[in-house]
Design an enzyme around this catalytic site. Sequence first.
Site, PDB file in Angstrom:
ATOM      1  N   GLU A  64      -1.010   7.730 -37.879  1.00 51.03           N
ATOM      2  CA  GLU A  64      -1.861   6.760 -38.574  1.00 51.03           C
ATOM      3  C   GLU A  64      -2.371   5.645 -37.663  1.00 51.03           C
ATOM      4  O   GLU A  64      -3.527   5.223 -37.771  1.00 51.03           O
ATOM      5  CB  GLU A  64      -1.101   6.157 -39.752  1.00 51.03           C
ATOM      6  CG  GLU A  64      -0.855   7.113 -40.899  1.00 51.03           C
ATOM      7  CD  GLU A  64       0.326   8.045 -40.648  1.00 51.03           C
ATOM      8  OE1 GLU A  64       0.493   9.012 -41.406  1.00 51.03           O
ATOM      9  OE2 GLU A  64       1.094   7.783 -39.681  1.00 51.03           O
ATOM     10  N   PHE A  89       1.779   4.431 -45.433  1.00 54.25           N
ATOM     11  CA  PHE A  89       1.678   4.774 -44.018  1.00 54.25           C
ATOM     12  C   PHE A  89       0.599   3.950 -43.325  1.00 54.25           C
ATOM     13  O   PHE A  89       0.805   3.445 -42.211  1.00 54.25           O
ATOM     14  CB  PHE A  89       1.354   6.268 -43.855  1.00 54.25           C
ATOM     15  CG  PHE A  89       2.327   7.196 -44.531  1.00 54.25           C
ATOM     16  CD1 PHE A  89       3.618   6.782 -44.847  1.00 54.25           C
ATOM     17  CD2 PHE A  89       1.952   8.483 -44.862  1.00 54.25           C
ATOM     18  CE1 PHE A  89       4.513   7.636 -45.470  1.00 54.25           C
ATOM     19  CE2 PHE A  89       2.838   9.348 -45.487  1.00 54.25           C
ATOM     20  CZ  PHE A  89       4.122   8.927 -45.788  1.00 54.25           C
ATOM     21  N   GLN A 127       7.308   6.498 -49.612  1.00 55.55           N
ATOM     22  CA  GLN A 127       5.876   6.721 -49.762  1.00 55.55           C
ATOM     23  C   GLN A 127       5.244   5.857 -50.858  1.00 55.55           C
ATOM     24  O   GLN A 127       4.053   5.988 -51.136  1.00 55.55           O
ATOM     25  CB  GLN A 127       5.627   8.213 -50.041  1.00 55.55           C
ATOM     26  CG  GLN A 127       6.067   9.095 -48.873  1.00 55.55           C
ATOM     27  CD  GLN A 127       5.816  10.559 -49.098  1.00 55.55           C
ATOM     28  OE1 GLN A 127       4.711  10.969 -49.429  1.00 55.55           O
ATOM     29  NE2 GLN A 127       6.838  11.371 -48.907  1.00 55.55           N
TER      30      GLN A 127
END
Length: 321
Positions: A64, A89, A127
């Site tokens: 990322e 992320f 997440q």
Amino acid sequence: MKSAVQREKKLGLATRDAYGQVLVELGKADPRIVAVDADLSKSTKSGLFGKAFPDRFFNCGIAEANMVSVAAGLASCGKIPFASSFASFLLCKSFDQLRMSVANPSLNVKIVGSHGGISLGEDGASQQSVEDFALACALPKFTVLSPADEISCRALVRLAAEHVGPVYIRTGRPKAPIIYTGSEHFQLGRANKIAAGEDVTIIANGLLVWEALVASDICRERGISVAVLDLHTLKPIDEAAVIAAAEETGAIVTAEEHLLSGGVASRVAQVVAEHHPVPMASIGIADTYAESGTPTELMEKYGLTAKQIVQAVESVLKRKK
């Protein structure tokens, strides 16, 4: 807790799906638009753009931070990059690159954080982005957006593409209830008043806008007149709308799928404290990370439902008196 006159809940697309669709439409109209992804294009829906324009789509792999740097390079060459990955992320892993490669030079990069909040469900805390708004708002020159349904998502993504400067957009995994008709006007930095009221104003964004509307219906049956404000642009915040809400109703409840620190509650409270102090209450995630579960289970466990909003309204009205 059900309203005697139950508001009809019609599920539309998830905002991530609406984002993928409108990105293709934007790509057809403007060849400068490109897309980059961190190997999650099937989930973020930027893969739709990749299928339509394979020569303008770049998969940077599970990296990322590098993806953000690539997007910054593309923007410096005159392209309009949309960089997509999971919100947790993008903001957490890539913050240094967002800070120095995008915010510092104020480049025209659009960051799209998919699977925002805890409503992505079973994937768990690693997440679930509960701090992304706080991080994005801390970046100078960034515009920060949180659409409530597919209609507002399409409108806000289009406005983001037109806006010159860095933008963060949070999109979600679950299908979102339809709130707008498509005839409404959207403007960056201008909240939408979607329900009128005199006793208290609920200021919400994302999925909590629907819960705020349901709460307003329940309150109305109890003799409480509630206004609802969709704060789809968290930064720059619509100070005029927040001040007007404080002046007109004399009490405010905020509701968000985010930590109470650094998001809607914090930004609204700053405006209220500086310009027109009134009693406030806030619905959001306390000082914790969530666990794994279904979206419904998590929203209920962490108090992000109409029931908790109604309780907050009743509590803040007691202090208003």
